[in-house]
Design a protein around this motif. Structure first.
Motif, short mmCIF file in Angstrom:
data_model
loop_
_atom_site.label_atom_id
_atom_site.label_comp_id
_atom_site.label_asym_id
_atom_site.label_seq_id
_atom_site.Cartn_x
_atom_site.Cartn_y
_atom_site.Cartn_z
N ASP A 186 -3.57 -29.74 -16.39
CA ASP A 186 -2.95 -29.63 -17.72
C ASP A 186 -2.70 -28.17 -18.09
N THR A 187 -2.06 -27.44 -17.21
CA THR A 187 -1.84 -26.01 -17.44
C THR A 187 -0.75 -25.75 -18.46
N ARG A 188 0.12 -26.71 -18.73
CA ARG A 188 1.17 -26.53 -19.72
C ARG A 188 0.76 -27.13 -21.06
N GLY A 189 1.22 -26.49 -22.13
CA GLY A 189 0.98 -27.07 -23.44
C GLY A 189 -0.40 -26.78 -23.99
N ILE A 190 -0.84 -27.64 -24.90
CA ILE A 190 -2.09 -27.41 -25.64
C ILE A 190 -3.10 -28.53 -25.41
N ILE A 191 -2.99 -29.22 -24.28
CA ILE A 191 -3.91 -30.32 -24.01
C ILE A 191 -5.26 -29.80 -23.53
N ARG A 192 -5.25 -28.78 -22.67
CA ARG A 192 -6.51 -28.25 -22.12
C ARG A 192 -6.51 -26.73 -22.26
N VAL A 193 -7.19 -26.24 -23.29
CA VAL A 193 -7.16 -24.82 -23.61
C VAL A 193 -8.59 -24.32 -23.87
N HIS A 194 -8.72 -23.01 -24.00
CA HIS A 194 -10.05 -22.42 -24.18
C HIS A 194 -10.56 -22.53 -25.62
N GLU A 195 -9.67 -22.55 -26.58
CA GLU A 195 -10.06 -22.66 -27.99
C GLU A 195 -9.21 -23.72 -28.66
N PHE A 196 -9.86 -24.64 -29.36
CA PHE A 196 -9.14 -25.70 -30.06
C PHE A 196 -9.95 -26.16 -31.25
N ASP A 197 -9.28 -26.81 -32.17
CA ASP A 197 -9.94 -27.33 -33.37
C ASP A 197 -10.26 -28.81 -33.20
N LYS A 198 -11.38 -29.22 -33.78
CA LYS A 198 -11.76 -30.62 -33.67
C LYS A 198 -12.58 -31.00 -34.89
N VAL A 199 -12.41 -32.22 -35.34
CA VAL A 199 -13.28 -32.80 -36.36
C VAL A 199 -14.20 -33.77 -35.64
N GLU A 200 -15.49 -33.59 -35.84
CA GLU A 200 -16.50 -34.35 -35.10
C GLU A 200 -17.25 -35.30 -36.01
N MET A 201 -17.68 -36.41 -35.44
CA MET A 201 -18.57 -37.35 -36.13
C MET A 201 -19.88 -37.43 -35.35
N VAL A 202 -21.00 -37.44 -36.07
CA VAL A 202 -22.32 -37.60 -35.46
C VAL A 202 -23.11 -38.60 -36.28
N LYS A 203 -23.88 -39.43 -35.60
CA LYS A 203 -24.73 -40.41 -36.29
C LYS A 203 -26.16 -40.34 -35.74
N PHE A 204 -27.12 -40.56 -36.65
CA PHE A 204 -28.52 -40.75 -36.29
C PHE A 204 -28.85 -42.18 -36.68
N ALA A 205 -29.28 -42.99 -35.72
CA ALA A 205 -29.46 -44.42 -35.99
C ALA A 205 -30.79 -44.93 -35.42
N LYS A 206 -31.25 -46.03 -35.99
CA LYS A 206 -32.39 -46.72 -35.41
C LYS A 206 -31.96 -47.34 -34.07
N PRO A 207 -32.88 -47.47 -33.12
CA PRO A 207 -32.52 -47.99 -31.80
C PRO A 207 -31.83 -49.35 -31.85
N GLU A 208 -32.30 -50.22 -32.74
CA GLU A 208 -31.72 -51.57 -32.78
C GLU A 208 -30.32 -51.58 -33.38
N ASP A 209 -29.91 -50.51 -34.03
CA ASP A 209 -28.60 -50.45 -34.68
C ASP A 209 -27.58 -49.60 -33.93
N SER A 210 -28.02 -48.87 -32.91
CA SER A 210 -27.16 -47.81 -32.38
C SER A 210 -25.90 -48.34 -31.69
N MET A 211 -25.98 -49.48 -31.04
CA MET A 211 -24.77 -49.99 -30.38
C MET A 211 -23.73 -50.45 -31.40
N ASP A 212 -24.18 -51.03 -32.50
CA ASP A 212 -23.24 -51.38 -33.57
C ASP A 212 -22.65 -50.11 -34.18
N GLN A 213 -23.46 -49.08 -34.30
CA GLN A 213 -22.96 -47.82 -34.84
C GLN A 213 -21.93 -47.18 -33.91
#
Length: 428
Positions: free
Chosen positions: A271-298
């Motif tokens: 992916d040397t052309r364009g902006i698909i694979r670059v050294h610096e990029f912006d991203k919005v991330e999601m993270v969750k902390f869940a109980k073990p019994e709920d994590s697959m649903d999460q």
């Protein structure tokens, strides 16, 4: 990381797991050498401590009985024991470190629902949405549309920073900012708490999420043993490193925008052309902390949350389950969301949503307490997912919404974030 007790009791499971991941290995023979040496050292220390304690009790009585020579000899034995114990404890510390490092290098065990496969060509499609965009004119790639509209300036990006960097201008800069706000607003509406973390991390944070030590060459190093973050997952997950959470508060849903920095050391020629694979990029991330019994649903709901953003933007996509050979180091199960990219005549990853089980929580010592369910504390399950990669989303919008005259229609959901702009026209 895996539980050392689990590794000790289930070496065949670890063997199978590493084999299914294709390129993963662990030193089973050395593990059991170290484990046996550790237990032998602990046993010898306990024996010497018991002997020292018993001899120490004798000294007072010997002195009261006037048996000074025997008391002195006993003191010499206690002193000798102390030296041997200190030496053995130093040896145990060395063994513990090597054992810890060995286990820390073993990847997570794939969940039983993860399909076996060699690489990404074996990832099964779970579902798709929208039809691949078709054109009745000669469509352009985003690396051509960007300069033509003034949205992306590749030459000046390289001049400013080097290869795999780019410069956004005009509508390109506006769309980048618009997408960040759009994604964050969607996640906050869904109950995620927004954070604004640092983008420089210490080694403990990167170890906690599994980037160190295995992926050190993919990270940008800065002074003082610090690193530029490869993803906001590092910071959001480590917010609760060495903490015990309230079980009643779980699941915790976090989101953040950050720039992300990656050396891409293993992606030469990709992916040397364009902006698909670059050294610096912006991203919005999601993270969750869940109980073990709920994590697959999460995990499932996290994928739906990322999908929602693509649907609102009207971008065709599909969801695939990563097979064992394509699974990330810390993940027990992962879905990739792939957006349709006309320039590739194929789908390209725009989000990965992973359940890391208790793998990261053990590395980062993140636990929770729920007195109604159990005594003490237990490790939480951590999950992370892109929601979404901003540059790749922009590239997908440019390619899928292009018109025959070289203009680009702004998706309706994004227009309020772009000052009402409906069409981006090529430079005259």
């Amino acid at each position: 990381m895996l539980d050392i007790k689990f590794v000790r009791e289930n070496p065949d499971v670890v063997d199978t797991s590493c084999a299914s991941r294709q390129n993963a290995h662990w030193d089973r023979e050395r593990f059991f050498e170290l484990d046996e040496a550790r237990r032998a050292t602990i046993g010898e220390v306990e024996r010497l401590q018991a002997e020292r304690n018993a001899t120490s009790k004798m000294i007072g009585q010997l002195m009261r009985d006037g048996r000074q020579d025997e008391a002195n000899a006993a003191k010499e034995r206690v002193a000798a024991n102390k030296g041997r114990i200190s030496s053995l404890e130093g040896r145990r510390s060395d063994i513990d470190k090597e054992l810890f490092d060995l286990v820390a290098a073993i990847p997570n065990i794939p969940h039983e629902s993860v399909p076996y496969g060699r690489d990404d060509s074996d990832n099964p499609v779970v579902r798709s949405w929208g039809e691949p965009t078709a054109f009745d004119f000669a469509a352009l790639a985003h690396w051509d549309l960007g300069p033509a509209t003034g949205m992306i300036d590749f030459d000046r990006g390289v001049k400013l920073a080097g290869t795999r960097f780019y410069l956004l201008g005009g509508a390109g800069a506006l769309m980048e900012r618009a997408l960040i706000g759009f994604f964050l607003d969607q996640h906050v509406k869904a109950g995620f708490k927004e954070w604004w973390p640092p983008v420089i991390a210490n080694a403990d944070s990167l170890f906690g999420t599994g980037q160190l030590p295995k992926f050190d060459e993919d990270l940008f190093h800065v002074s003082g043993g610090m690193y530029l973050i490869p993803t906001a997952e590092v910071m959001l997950t480590n917010i609760h490193r060495d903490e015990i959470l309230d079980g009643d508060a779980l699941p915790l849903l976090y989101t953040a925008f950050t720039p992300c920095f990656r050396e891409e050391a293993g992606s030469a020629g990709r992916d040397t052309r364009g902006i698909i694979r670059v050294h610096e990029f912006d991203k919005v991330e999601m993270v969750k902390f869940a109980k073990p019994e709920d994590s697959m649903d999460q995990l499932e709901s996290m994928v739906v949350e990322a999908e929602k953003c693509l649907r609102l933007l009207g971008l065709p996509y599909r969801v695939v389950t990563l097979c064992t050979g394509d699974l990330g180091f810390s993940a027990t199960k992962c879905y990739d969301i792939e957006v349709w990219m006309p320039s590739y005549d194929n789908y390209k990853e725009i989000s990965s949503c992973s359940n890391c089980w208790d793998f990261q929580a053990r590395r980062a010592n993140i636990r929770y307490r729920d007195p109604k369910e159990f005594k003490g504390s237990r490790l939480v399950h951590t999950l992370n997912g892109s929601g979404l990669a901003v540059g790749r989303t922009m590239a997908a919008i440019m390619e899928n919404y292009q018109q025959a005259d070289g203009s680009i229609v702004v998706p309706e959901a994004l227009r309020p974030y772009m000052r009402g702009m409906e069409v981006i026209r090529p430079l005259s």
